[in-house]
Enzyme design. Structure first.
Site, PDB file in Angstrom:
ATOM      1  N   TYR A  95      34.224  20.147  37.418  1.00 51.30           N
ATOM      2  CA  TYR A  95      33.216  19.282  36.800  1.00 51.30           C
ATOM      3  C   TYR A  95      32.356  20.078  35.822  1.00 51.30           C
ATOM      4  O   TYR A  95      32.135  19.656  34.685  1.00 51.30           O
ATOM      5  CB  TYR A  95      32.348  18.655  37.894  1.00 51.30           C
ATOM      6  CG  TYR A  95      31.247  17.776  37.372  1.00 51.30           C
ATOM      7  CD1 TYR A  95      31.510  16.472  36.970  1.00 51.30           C
ATOM      8  CD2 TYR A  95      29.939  18.245  37.285  1.00 51.30           C
ATOM      9  CE1 TYR A  95      30.504  15.656  36.486  1.00 51.30           C
ATOM     10  CE2 TYR A  95      28.923  17.435  36.804  1.00 51.30           C
ATOM     11  CZ  TYR A  95      29.214  16.143  36.412  1.00 51.30           C
ATOM     12  OH  TYR A  95      28.210  15.336  35.926  1.00 51.30           O
TER      13      TYR A  95
ATOM     14  N   SER B 129      25.724  16.968  31.542  1.00 47.32           N
ATOM     15  CA  SER B 129      25.260  17.125  32.919  1.00 47.32           C
ATOM     16  C   SER B 129      24.408  18.374  33.024  1.00 47.32           C
ATOM     17  O   SER B 129      24.613  19.342  32.281  1.00 47.32           O
ATOM     18  CB  SER B 129      26.456  17.273  33.858  1.00 47.32           C
ATOM     19  OG  SER B 129      26.042  17.685  35.151  1.00 47.32           O
TER      20      SER B 129
END
Length: 122
Positions: free
Chosen positions: A19, A6
């Site tokens: 996250y 990500s």
């Protein structure tokens, strides 16, 4: 091996600590795997997409809330990168296919952004 990371591994945002930490961890794991598996001819690369808006996680309500936080319309928010490109599932899939194929035959340990150019990452 192709790991989906990500943009958050390099540019975390407020409220995304869990996250971001997991994406940083999986990125480090992939780097070590590239070092350890190269002798067996295994390539390990990480693709780092920014938000992929054509997935079910991005409801209209979530898009509107995020766009409002930045003072943008939903369309502006979906293309808030240097190239003004919306990151899509087919685009990520095409990159996965390309990295898995012969074009990247001699590449391992790479960190490849799919983010339209992010000024916080560059």
């Amino acid at each position: 091996m192709i790991i989906i990371g990500s943009r958050n591994f390099a540019a975390p945002g407020p409220g995304a600590s869990a996250y971001s930490v997991t994406k940083a961890g999986v990125t480090q794991l992939a780097r070590v795997a590239a070092l350890e598996l190269a002798e067996f001819g295994v390539r390990v690369n990480v693709l780092h997409p920014d938000a992929v808006f054509d997935t079910e996680i991005w409801t209209q309500e979530a898009l509107e809330k995020s766009a409002k936080r930045y003072g943008m319309t939903v369309e502006e928010y979906k293309t808030k990168n240097l190239l003004h490109a919306e990151i899509t599932s087919p685009g990520v899939a095409a990159m996965v296919s390309t990295v898995a194929g012969p074009v990247f035959y001699a590449t391992t340990g790479a960190q490849i952004p799919i983010d339209g150019g992010n000024d916080r990452v560059i």
